[in-house]
Design an enzyme around this catalytic site. Structure first.
Site, mmCIF file in Angstrom:
data_model
loop_
_atom_site.group_PDB
_atom_site.id
_atom_site.type_symbol
_atom_site.label_atom_id
_atom_site.label_comp_id
_atom_site.label_asym_id
_atom_site.label_seq_id
_atom_site.Cartn_x
_atom_site.Cartn_y
_atom_site.Cartn_z
ATOM 1 N N GLY A 137 0.849 -1.179 -0.121
ATOM 2 C CA GLY A 137 -0.093 -0.260 -0.141
ATOM 3 C C GLY A 137 1.241 0.937 -0.170
ATOM 4 N N VAL A 197 1.329 3.721 2.066
ATOM 5 C CA VAL A 197 2.531 3.288 3.753
ATOM 6 C C VAL A 197 3.377 2.817 3.419
ATOM 7 C CG1 VAL A 197 2.951 3.799 5.751
ATOM 8 C CG2 VAL A 197 0.712 4.829 4.865
ATOM 9 N N VAL A 232 -5.020 -11.299 6.094
ATOM 10 C CA VAL A 232 -4.523 -11.084 6.980
ATOM 11 C C VAL A 232 -5.388 -11.500 8.414
ATOM 12 C CG1 VAL A 232 -2.729 -9.074 7.577
ATOM 13 C CG2 VAL A 232 -5.383 -8.781 7.242
ATOM 14 N N TYR A 242 -14.504 1.187 10.556
ATOM 15 C CA TYR A 242 -12.765 1.470 10.691
ATOM 16 C C TYR A 242 -12.415 1.786 11.955
ATOM 17 C CZ TYR A 242 -8.841 3.722 9.140
ATOM 18 O OH TYR A 242 -7.141 4.204 8.862
ATOM 19 N N LYS A 255 -10.441 -0.332 14.421
ATOM 20 C CA LYS A 255 -8.793 0.303 15.091
ATOM 21 C C LYS A 255 -8.986 -0.077 16.548
ATOM 22 C CE LYS A 255 -6.677 0.753 10.947
ATOM 23 N NZ LYS A 255 -4.877 0.847 11.022
HETATM 24 P P1 NAD Z 1 -3.167 2.210 2.267
HETATM 25 O O1 NAD Z 1 -5.121 1.343 1.394
HETATM 26 O O2 NAD Z 1 -2.470 2.207 0.546
HETATM 27 O O3 NAD Z 1 -2.739 0.012 2.155
HETATM 28 C C1 NAD Z 1 -3.219 -0.521 2.929
HETATM 29 C C2 NAD Z 1 -3.121 -1.594 2.355
HETATM 30 O O4 NAD Z 1 -3.343 -2.588 3.141
HETATM 31 C C3 NAD Z 1 -3.504 -1.879 0.878
HETATM 32 O O5 NAD Z 1 -1.902 -2.826 0.185
HETATM 33 C C4 NAD Z 1 -4.224 -3.456 1.018
HETATM 34 O O6 NAD Z 1 -3.876 -4.118 -0.091
HETATM 35 C C5 NAD Z 1 -3.860 -3.936 2.612
HETATM 36 N N1 NAD Z 1 -5.021 -4.624 2.727
HETATM 37 C C6 NAD Z 1 -6.309 -4.093 3.194
HETATM 38 N N2 NAD Z 1 -6.888 -5.355 3.757
HETATM 39 C C7 NAD Z 1 -5.678 -6.775 3.439
HETATM 40 C C8 NAD Z 1 -5.965 -7.740 4.303
HETATM 41 N N3 NAD Z 1 -7.327 -7.896 5.024
HETATM 42 N N4 NAD Z 1 -4.732 -9.053 4.286
HETATM 43 C C9 NAD Z 1 -3.858 -8.054 3.800
HETATM 44 N N5 NAD Z 1 -3.913 -6.796 3.484
HETATM 45 C C10 NAD Z 1 -4.941 -6.068 3.903
HETATM 46 O O7 NAD Z 1 -3.735 2.668 2.945
HETATM 47 P P2 NAD Z 1 -1.787 3.256 2.966
HETATM 48 O O8 NAD Z 1 -3.242 4.698 3.776
HETATM 49 O O9 NAD Z 1 -1.066 3.061 3.083
HETATM 50 O O10 NAD Z 1 -2.278 2.878 5.348
HETATM 51 C C11 NAD Z 1 -1.580 1.770 5.885
HETATM 52 C C12 NAD Z 1 -1.414 2.016 7.147
HETATM 53 O O11 NAD Z 1 -2.158 2.473 7.711
HETATM 54 C C13 NAD Z 1 -3.098 1.360 7.572
HETATM 55 O O12 NAD Z 1 -3.511 -0.239 8.110
HETATM 56 C C14 NAD Z 1 -4.283 2.068 7.798
HETATM 57 O O13 NAD Z 1 -5.688 2.321 8.549
HETATM 58 C C15 NAD Z 1 -2.930 3.590 8.320
HETATM 59 N N6 NAD Z 1 -3.249 4.798 8.588
HETATM 60 C C16 NAD Z 1 -3.337 5.626 7.671
HETATM 61 C C17 NAD Z 1 -3.411 7.140 7.849
HETATM 62 C C18 NAD Z 1 -3.299 7.687 5.891
HETATM 63 O O14 NAD Z 1 -3.770 9.195 6.164
HETATM 64 N N7 NAD Z 1 -2.117 7.353 5.172
HETATM 65 C C19 NAD Z 1 -4.054 7.528 8.304
HETATM 66 C C20 NAD Z 1 -3.734 6.567 9.841
HETATM 67 C C21 NAD Z 1 -3.852 5.342 9.911
#
Ligand code: NAD
Ligand code: UDP
Length: 314
Positions: A12, A14, A59, A145, A149
């Site tokens: 993803g 991050v 996961v 969500y 979390k």
């Molecule tokens: P993103 O959607 O780009 O990445 C999430 C990744 O998780 C994706 O690659 C997706 O394919 C994978 N995924 C989803 N469900 C899955 C599953 N059941 N099994 C395996 N893989 C799975 O989002 P992101 O912005 O990169 O966020 C990454 C993490 O950081 C998340 O947990 C999110 O909650 C947390 N977060 C991000 C932000 C932000 O602003 N980007 C803010 C708060 C928290």
């Protein structure tokens, strides 16, 4: 010393930045992802590295490997992605946390949870310190969500108390940068794409709601510092940039940085339960991790705009 590190959600936005940083530091990285909300393009540049392995896995299903550390990021993060299949979103947070905590416990590995500012809901206290318990609607469209979390945080702390599992919990505030999915509906990617394509810039509600945006590199520094802190500081700790902007200000700044854009700002309905304000208190991160964000919104936006410009050209 090089470690074997598992990153769930590693393909993803991050996760792909984190995998790259961990590889650059000489570690062996296993990236586990079901590719639900990302493009595998994000990890193309990593695939030739012999220390990098991609595993297509969900996961919510248990997974076994030998590891030293786990970063648990798997979860759709943008409102349109996590609301698309909300039951699955809750399962991912809760069952994913249980499966990864079991893996950490069995390996005696450290595990970091990427929690979120969303656990504060539509906050009644501003700015938000870690001691605030939040204001979340349990039955709204964001709850899959937020509550997923929140439950994951509970599981992390219970595994720590019950099994001595070595946990770290960070609460991430709105983060942006290259490799965000252009179609995930988040405000920064939406506004930039709209401005570059001369489409209307869609502000939801009056545009007076606020967010505090952090550039991806600052987040990755904070994540790694938190994982590696040896002061037994397990969190939760806010990782975000306290510079607060209204969505109107953000739209105007993006238009200023893309002067050739012919886009006009338009206003659309505000989605249900959209938080009115959000800004982290980061005193704890400063004190315990010696961390604070360095990159100003304008500078981070310039890099992000460049990324999307190239993407459109391709
Ligand atoms: P993103 O959607 O780009 O990445 C999430 C990744 O998780 C994706 O690659 C997706 O394919 C994978 N995924 C989803 N469900 C899955 C599953 N059941 N099994 C395996 N893989 C799975 O989002 P992101 O912005 O990169 O966020 C990454 C993490 O950081 C998340 O947990 C999110 O909650 C947390 N977060 C991000 C932000 C932000 O602003 N980007 C803010 C708060 C928290
Ligand atoms: N938003 C907006 N226009 C858009 C997308 C989002 O005005 O095209 C608003 C949204 O209503 C929210 C803020 O921008 O108030 C941040 O939205 P995002 O989905 O990026 O993150 P979150 O709400 O999860 O913080």
């Amino acid at each position: 010393m090089a470690k074997k590190i598992l990153v769930t959600g590693g393909a993803g936005f991050v996760g792909s930045h984190l995998c790259k940083r961990l590889l650059d530091e000489g570690n062996e990285v296993v990236c586990l992802d079901n590719l639900q909300t990302c493009s595998k393009e994000n990890i193309n540049e990593l695939s030739s590295n012999p220390n990098f392995t991609f595993v297509l896995h969900d996961v919510t299903i248990p997974f076994w490997t030998r590891v030293d550390e786990i970063y648990n990021l798997a979860c759709p993060a943008s409102p349109i992605h996590y609301q698309f299949n909300p039951v699955k979103t809750t399962k991912t947070s809760v069952m994913g946390a249980i499966n990864m905590l079991d893996l950490a416990r069995d390996n005696n590995a450290r595990i970091l949870q990427s929690s979120t500012s969303e656990i504060y809901g539509d906050p009644m206290i501003h700015p938000q310190p870690e001691s605030y318990w939040g204001n979340v609607n349990t039955i709204g469209i964001r709850s899959c969500y937020d509550e997923g979390k929140r439950c994951a945080e509970t599981l992390f702390f219970d595994y720590n108390r019950q099994f001595n599992t070595k946990i770290r919990v960070i609460r991430i505030f709105n983060t942006y940068g290259p490799k965000m999915a252009e179609n995930d509906g988040r405000v920064v990617s939406n506004f930039i794409m709209q401005a570059l394509k001369n489409e209307d810039i869609t502000i939801f509600g009056t545009g007076d709601q606020t967010r505090s945006f952090q550039y991806i590199d600052d987040l990755i520094d904070g994540m790694i510092k938190m994982m590696n802190n040896d002061r037994d500081f397990i969190g939760p700790v806010n990782i975000g940039n306290p510079n607060e902007f209204t969505m109107k200000e953000l739209a105007e700044l993006i238009l200023k940085l893309i002067p050739e854009s012919k886009s006009k700002i338009i206003f659309k309905d505000l989605p249900q339960d959209d938080p009115k304000q959000r800004k982290p208190v980061i005193d704890l991160a400063k004190e315990k991790l010696n961390w604070e964000p360095k990159i100003k919104l304008e500078d981070g936006l310039k890099k992000t705009i460049e990324y999307f410009r190239e993407k459109i050209k391709k």
